[in-house]
Design a protein around this motif. Structure first.
Motif, PDB file in Angstrom:
ATOM      1  N   TRP A 124       0.824  -1.204   0.000  1.00 23.29           N
ATOM      2  CA  TRP A 124       0.000   0.000   0.000  1.00 23.29           C
ATOM      3  C   TRP A 124       0.865   1.263   0.000  1.00 23.29           C
ATOM      4  N   GLY A 125       0.646   2.097  -0.985  1.00 23.16           N
ATOM      5  CA  GLY A 125       1.352   3.367  -1.057  1.00 23.16           C
ATOM      6  C   GLY A 125       2.669   3.333  -1.804  1.00 23.16           C
ATOM      7  N   VAL A 126       3.121   2.146  -2.214  1.00 21.69           N
ATOM      8  CA  VAL A 126       4.382   2.047  -2.958  1.00 21.69           C
ATOM      9  C   VAL A 126       4.129   2.409  -4.419  1.00 21.69           C
ATOM     10  N   PRO A 127       4.872   3.366  -4.984  1.00 22.34           N
ATOM     11  CA  PRO A 127       4.655   3.748  -6.386  1.00 22.34           C
ATOM     12  C   PRO A 127       4.752   2.531  -7.309  1.00 22.34           C
ATOM     13  N   LEU A 156      -2.245   6.980 -16.327  1.00 24.25           N
ATOM     14  CA  LEU A 156      -2.693   7.159 -14.947  1.00 24.25           C
ATOM     15  C   LEU A 156      -1.889   8.207 -14.194  1.00 24.25           C
ATOM     16  N   TRP A 157      -0.582   8.152 -14.327  1.00 22.36           N
ATOM     17  CA  TRP A 157       0.272   9.027 -13.528  1.00 22.36           C
ATOM     18  C   TRP A 157       0.224  10.491 -13.976  1.00 22.36           C
ATOM     19  N   GLY A 186       0.365   4.074  -4.868  1.00 22.57           N
ATOM     20  CA  GLY A 186       1.406   5.032  -4.514  1.00 22.57           C
ATOM     21  C   GLY A 186       1.381   6.356  -5.250  1.00 22.57           C
ATOM     22  N   MET A 187       0.283   6.676  -5.905  1.00 18.42           N
ATOM     23  CA  MET A 187       0.179   8.002  -6.504  1.00 18.42           C
ATOM     24  C   MET A 187       0.095   9.062  -5.411  1.00 18.42           C
ATOM     25  N   VAL A 188      -0.419   8.641  -4.263  1.00 20.61           N
ATOM     26  CA  VAL A 188      -0.383   9.483  -3.057  1.00 20.61           C
ATOM     27  C   VAL A 188       0.149   8.638  -1.914  1.00 20.61           C
ATOM     28  N   ASN A 189       0.892   9.242  -1.039  1.00 21.53           N
ATOM     29  CA  ASN A 189       1.377   8.578   0.171  1.00 21.53           C
ATOM     30  C   ASN A 189       0.488   9.048   1.316  1.00 21.53           C
ATOM     31  N   ASP A 190      -0.485   8.196   1.665  1.00 26.25           N
ATOM     32  CA  ASP A 190      -1.409   8.541   2.739  1.00 26.25           C
ATOM     33  C   ASP A 190      -1.153   7.745   4.013  1.00 26.25           C
ATOM     34  N   HIS A 191       0.039   7.158   4.139  1.00 32.35           N
ATOM     35  CA  HIS A 191       0.409   6.612   5.444  1.00 32.35           C
ATOM     36  C   HIS A 191       0.447   7.781   6.431  1.00 32.35           C
ATOM     37  N   SER A 246       9.631   7.890  -6.817  1.00 34.12           N
ATOM     38  CA  SER A 246       9.522   7.496  -8.225  1.00 34.12           C
ATOM     39  C   SER A 246      10.711   6.642  -8.644  1.00 34.12           C
ATOM     40  N   SER A 247      11.318   5.948  -7.687  1.00 36.20           N
ATOM     41  CA  SER A 247      12.509   5.163  -7.994  1.00 36.20           C
ATOM     42  C   SER A 247      12.199   3.965  -8.870  1.00 36.20           C
ATOM     43  N   ASP A 248      10.900   3.560  -8.919  1.00 30.90           N
ATOM     44  CA  ASP A 248      10.552   2.391  -9.719  1.00 30.90           C
ATOM     45  C   ASP A 248      10.328   2.733 -11.185  1.00 30.90           C
TER      46      ASP A 248
END
Length: 198
Positions: free
Chosen positions: A26-29, A121-122, A175-180, A195-197
Motif C-alpha cells: 500500500w502506497g508504494v509507487p 494514470l500518472w 502510490g500516486m499518493v502517500n497517505d500513510h 519514483s525510484s521504480d
C-alpha cells in the motif's frame, strides 16, 4: 501492540494479511501495467465492501481472471461470465463481473492511445507521488480533485465502477499518493521510494 512492533496506520489492525499488505504494497509507487490493472479491478470489486474482504479473495480473483491478463479478460464471453457468476471464491455480482470485462477492453484502448496505462494514470499527479502528512485517520480524505478528474476521465473512456472514492483508493494503493500517517513507519520508507521504480 507487541513489543518492538513498528507503529502502523491503524486501519490494518492485527490481521496478518492486512498488515502484510500495508507493509509491502500500500502506497508504494507502482508502474507495472499488469499490477495497475489488478488494482483497478480489485478496487471496483470492493465497492460497498471492506478492502479486507477483497484482499482475502485476491488469490481467487487471480485464478478466476487469468492472472489479471487484460487481453484474456477482454475476450470473455457468455461461458466465462457464467463461470464467474458461479465462482464462490469471488464477489458474484453480475454488474461487477460485467465491469471487469468492460474495464479490460477500455484498459487495452488506453494502452493503445497512451503507450501504457502507467503513462495515462500518472498524468493525474504530474508523474510524481503526492506525499501527505496526516496526523490522524480522520484527516485522510475519501476523494480529492485529482481523483474526481481521474474518475470523470475513466468514465468517459467507458470504465465502470470508477467513482471518485474508488479512484482515490486506487491512487492510495498504487502510490500516486502517500497517505500513510506521518507516525507510521512506512511513511518515510515510501517517501524514499517515490519514483525510484520508474
Amino acid at each position: 501492540m507487541r513489543l518492538n512492533e513498528p507503529t502502523r496506520c491503524p486501519w490494518c489492525g492485527d490481521d496478518p494479511l492486512y498488515r502484510d499488505y500495508h507493509d509491502r504494497e500500500w502506497g508504494v509507487p507502482q508502474r507495472d501495467d499488469r499490477v495497475l490493472f489488478e488494482f483497478l479491478l480489485l478496487e471496483g470489486a470492493q465497492a460497498g465492501l471492506s478492502w479486507i474482504t477483497i484482499l482475502k479473495k485476491r488469490e481467487n480473483y487471480r485464478r478466476a481472471l487469468d492472472s489479471f491478463d487484460p487481453q484474456a479478460i477482454a475476450r470473455y464471453g457468455d461461458q466465462e461470465r457464467q463461470r464467474l457468476l458461479a465462482d464462490p471464491g469471488i464477489v458474484r455480482n453480475r454488474l461487477k463481473i460485467e465491469s471487469a470485462i468492460r474495464n479490460a477492453q477500455a484498459f487495452l484502448e488506453v494502452q493503445e492511445n497512451f503507450g501504457s496505462f502507467d503513462a495515462y494514470l500518472w498524468r493525474f499527479v504530474e508523474g510524481k507521488p503526492l506525499t501527505n502528512h496526516w496526523q490522524r485517520m480522520e484527516q485522510v480524505p475519501v476523494a480529492t480533485p485529482a481523483a474526481e478528474a481521474l474518475s470523470r476521465d475513466l468514465r468517459q473512456r467507458g470504465f465502470k465502477f470508477v467513482g471518485p472514492t474508488i479512484c482515490y483508493s486506487l491512487m492510495q494503493a498504487v502510490g500516486m499518493v502517500n497517505d500513510h500517517l506521518a507516525s507510521c513507519y512506512r511513511h518515510s520508507e515510501v517517501m524514499k521510494r517515490r519514483s525510484s521504480d520508474k
